[in-house]
Design a protein around this motif. Structure first.
Motif, PDB file in Angstrom:
ATOM      1  N   ALA A  83       0.933  -1.213  -0.071  1.00  0.00           N
ATOM      2  CA  ALA A  83       0.019  -0.043  -0.091  1.00  0.00           C
ATOM      3  C   ALA A  83       0.950   1.221   0.093  1.00  0.00           C
ATOM      4  O   ALA A  83       0.726   2.065  -0.751  1.00  0.00           O
ATOM      5  CB  ALA A  83      -1.187  -0.057   1.201  1.00  0.00           C
ATOM      6  N   THR A  99       2.677   1.805  -3.597  1.00  0.00           N
ATOM      7  CA  THR A  99       1.782   2.117  -4.654  1.00  0.00           C
ATOM      8  C   THR A  99       1.054   3.340  -4.533  1.00  0.00           C
ATOM      9  O   THR A  99       0.425   4.065  -5.213  1.00  0.00           O
ATOM     10  CB  THR A  99       0.748   1.128  -4.808  1.00  0.00           C
ATOM     11  OG1 THR A  99       0.068   0.662  -3.740  1.00  0.00           O
ATOM     12  CG2 THR A  99       1.328  -0.133  -5.358  1.00  0.00           C
ATOM     13  N   GLY A 100       1.192   4.092  -3.123  1.00  0.00           N
ATOM     14  CA  GLY A 100       0.552   5.427  -2.905  1.00  0.00           C
ATOM     15  C   GLY A 100       1.392   6.329  -2.871  1.00  0.00           C
ATOM     16  O   GLY A 100       1.347   7.477  -3.406  1.00  0.00           O
ATOM     17  N   GLY A 155      -0.944  10.879  -0.607  1.00  0.00           N
ATOM     18  CA  GLY A 155      -1.366   9.714  -1.591  1.00  0.00           C
ATOM     19  C   GLY A 155      -1.188   8.257  -1.027  1.00  0.00           C
ATOM     20  O   GLY A 155      -1.992   7.532  -0.824  1.00  0.00           O
ATOM     21  N   ALA A 156       0.028   8.274  -0.166  1.00  0.00           N
ATOM     22  CA  ALA A 156       0.340   6.912   0.530  1.00  0.00           C
ATOM     23  C   ALA A 156      -0.470   6.685   1.731  1.00  0.00           C
ATOM     24  O   ALA A 156      -0.976   5.716   2.071  1.00  0.00           O
ATOM     25  CB  ALA A 156       1.881   7.079   0.872  1.00  0.00           C
ATOM     26  N   ARG A 196      -3.544   7.852   2.345  1.00  0.00           N
ATOM     27  CA  ARG A 196      -4.892   7.812   1.657  1.00  0.00           C
ATOM     28  C   ARG A 196      -4.870   6.058   1.108  1.00  0.00           C
ATOM     29  O   ARG A 196      -5.863   5.535   1.767  1.00  0.00           O
ATOM     30  CB  ARG A 196      -5.234   8.412   0.450  1.00  0.00           C
ATOM     31  CG  ARG A 196      -5.611  10.122   0.821  1.00  0.00           C
ATOM     32  CD  ARG A 196      -6.170  10.537  -0.291  1.00  0.00           C
ATOM     33  NE  ARG A 196      -5.434  10.527  -1.319  1.00  0.00           N
ATOM     34  CZ  ARG A 196      -4.551  11.860  -1.662  1.00  0.00           C
ATOM     35  NH1 ARG A 196      -4.584  12.497  -0.976  1.00  0.00           N
ATOM     36  NH2 ARG A 196      -3.752  11.647  -2.973  1.00  0.00           N
ATOM     37  N   LYS A 197      -3.793   5.701   0.718  1.00  0.00           N
ATOM     38  CA  LYS A 197      -3.852   4.315   0.263  1.00  0.00           C
ATOM     39  C   LYS A 197      -3.860   3.308   1.498  1.00  0.00           C
ATOM     40  O   LYS A 197      -4.306   2.388   1.478  1.00  0.00           O
ATOM     41  CB  LYS A 197      -2.411   3.935  -0.647  1.00  0.00           C
ATOM     42  CG  LYS A 197      -2.346   2.612  -1.038  1.00  0.00           C
ATOM     43  CD  LYS A 197      -3.547   2.327  -1.897  1.00  0.00           C
ATOM     44  CE  LYS A 197      -3.485   2.959  -3.318  1.00  0.00           C
ATOM     45  NZ  LYS A 197      -4.407   2.233  -4.623  1.00  0.00           N
ATOM     46  N   ALA A 241      -7.226   3.290   3.118  1.00  0.00           N
ATOM     47  CA  ALA A 241      -7.895   2.636   2.275  1.00  0.00           C
ATOM     48  C   ALA A 241      -7.712   0.899   2.328  1.00  0.00           C
ATOM     49  O   ALA A 241      -8.693   0.017   2.466  1.00  0.00           O
ATOM     50  CB  ALA A 241      -7.761   2.757   0.667  1.00  0.00           C
ATOM     51  N   VAL A 284      -7.480  -2.943  -3.486  1.00  0.00           N
ATOM     52  CA  VAL A 284      -6.715  -1.731  -2.896  1.00  0.00           C
ATOM     53  C   VAL A 284      -5.416  -1.527  -3.974  1.00  0.00           C
ATOM     54  O   VAL A 284      -4.967  -0.450  -4.139  1.00  0.00           O
ATOM     55  CB  VAL A 284      -6.434  -1.836  -1.392  1.00  0.00           C
ATOM     56  CG1 VAL A 284      -5.404  -0.608  -0.961  1.00  0.00           C
ATOM     57  CG2 VAL A 284      -7.607  -1.709  -0.619  1.00  0.00           C
ATOM     58  N   ILE A 285      -4.492  -2.786  -4.054  1.00  0.00           N
ATOM     59  CA  ILE A 285      -3.172  -2.700  -4.522  1.00  0.00           C
ATOM     60  C   ILE A 285      -3.308  -2.490  -6.175  1.00  0.00           C
ATOM     61  O   ILE A 285      -3.820  -3.308  -6.708  1.00  0.00           O
ATOM     62  CB  ILE A 285      -2.449  -3.823  -4.010  1.00  0.00           C
ATOM     63  CG1 ILE A 285      -2.536  -3.885  -2.443  1.00  0.00           C
ATOM     64  CG2 ILE A 285      -1.133  -3.612  -4.491  1.00  0.00           C
ATOM     65  CD1 ILE A 285      -2.084  -2.797  -1.854  1.00  0.00           C
ATOM     66  N   ASP A 286      -2.774  -1.593  -6.603  1.00  0.00           N
ATOM     67  CA  ASP A 286      -2.279  -1.492  -8.298  1.00  0.00           C
ATOM     68  C   ASP A 286      -1.109  -2.470  -8.550  1.00  0.00           C
ATOM     69  O   ASP A 286      -0.315  -1.994  -8.369  1.00  0.00           O
ATOM     70  CB  ASP A 286      -2.266   0.074  -8.414  1.00  0.00           C
ATOM     71  CG  ASP A 286      -1.970   0.028  -9.911  1.00  0.00           C
ATOM     72  OD1 ASP A 286      -1.776  -0.861 -10.923  1.00  0.00           O
ATOM     73  OD2 ASP A 286      -2.231   1.292 -10.410  1.00  0.00           O
TER      74      ASP A 286
END
Length: 337
Positions: free
Chosen positions: A48, A51-52, A59-60, A62-63, A66, A128-130
């Motif tokens: 997380a 990828t954030g 952004g991290a 928020r990830k 999430a 959640v994970i891209d």
């Protein structure tokens, strides 16, 4: 800005403590992750975070939120709390029930007839994970460890190997989930052999000399357990900390032996220059029931997050200025102790 190698320990739902630590470090903005190694819940946090980060610290953050929101929403306890605004059971009642379920679970196998074969964490990580991003060179180098069931050896996944199966393997407790098969090999939770693995930080040059370990399971717990549940939990805690203690002993002993030496081996050069730091779980986590590692109610996860934020704030106040200059790791990890 100092670059740090983040080592994220596992511990079930207690991994939300690490969420809080990372949230506070990202908010502080004093350090930049150079690489990340995670095991079990630490592997989920690592994925997380990695990828954030392309969207910046916020952004991290928020990830990570999430991730843990998804963990709670998709769990029976979390769903029950969401449906019942005034959840009728206290923490002690919930944890007592979890302990009884764990003891009963020792009599059953995840392969028992009638139990679901699908890993309950799969929809969480897939939501959640891209994964194309995680496997690309647009993220900081990320390493995830799992235990090979047949050989007992560690396998470290990175780059294109960082699939949903790799994360599920790293977090596969054998009494809860069926082993995860990857390329014909079966894997269990990485905490048995590397919790987390530190080797990736010095096996290659990541242009960073500071390792920051985020601990979830305390090394010390007062008293000798007597009940079956407490005994089983303490055995698991010791087992899951053994590999970290081993690695810290190895690193500190090598540093002692090579201090002042003119080294030609690049790996030894990197070990000699390492600065070690650890944000410890501490008394607040030691007082929490081990059953809490399976308590995925949002109220519990955010409580753990707040513990993590407080621990990170205290660590930053005492040690933040020393990162990039000297080790702040406390404790004697000498092999001869």
């Amino acid at each position: 800005m100092p670059r740090v190698c983040l080592a994220l320990q596992g511990g079930g739902a207690h991994g939300a403590f690490t969420w809080g630590v990372l949230d506070r470090l990202l908010e502080d903005g004093r350090f930049a992750p150079a690489t990340i190694s995670g095991t079990s819940a630490g592997a989920l946090n690592a994925a997380a975070l990695a990828t954030g980060l392309p969207e910046g610290p916020d952004g991290a953050r928020r990830k990570l939120e999430a991730l843990w929101q998804e963990v709670s929403n998709r769990s029976p306890l979390g769903a029950a709390e969401n449906r019942l605004p005034f959840f009728p059971f206290s923490r002690s009642m919930v944890h007592d029930a979890i302990e009884r379920m764990k003891l009963f679970g020792q009599l059953m196998s995840p392969y028992s007839f009638g139990l679901p074969s699908e890993n309950a964490l799969r929809p969480v990580v897939e939501a959640v994970i891209d994964f194309p991003l995680l496997q690309s060179d647009r993220v900081v180098p990320t390493f995830v460890s799992a235990t090979d069931v047949e050989s007992g050896n560690v396998r470290v996944f990175s780059g294109q190997e960082l699939t949903a199966d790799a994360l599920l393997a790293s977090a596969c407790l054998p009494d809860v989930f069926r082993a995860v098969e990857i390329e014909g090999r079966a894997y269990w939770d990485g905490g048995y052999v590397g919790n987390p693995m530190l080797t990736p930080f010095f096996a290659e040059d990541h242009d960073a000399c500071d390792i920051l370990i985020v601990q979830v399971t305390p090394f010390h717990r007062a008293g000798s357990p007597e009940t079956p549940g407490d005994i089983m939990n303490r055995v698991q805690e010791i087992t899951f900390n053994t590999s970290l203690i081993r690695d810290l002993r190895m690193l500190t002993e090598v540093q002692r032996l090579v201090k002042g030496s003119d080294l030609e081996n690049p790996v030894l050069q990197r070990i000699a220059g390492l600065r070690l730091h650890m944000i410890e779980a501490g008394e607040a986590m030691a007082r929490r029931s081990s059953a809490g590692k399976m308590d995925t109610r949002w109220s519990e996860l955010t409580d753990l997050r707040d513990f993590g934020r407080a621990a990170a704030s205290a660590w930053l106040a005492e040690n933040g200025e020393h990162v990039g200059h000297r080790s702040t790791l406390k404790g004697d990890f000498s092999i001869l102790t």
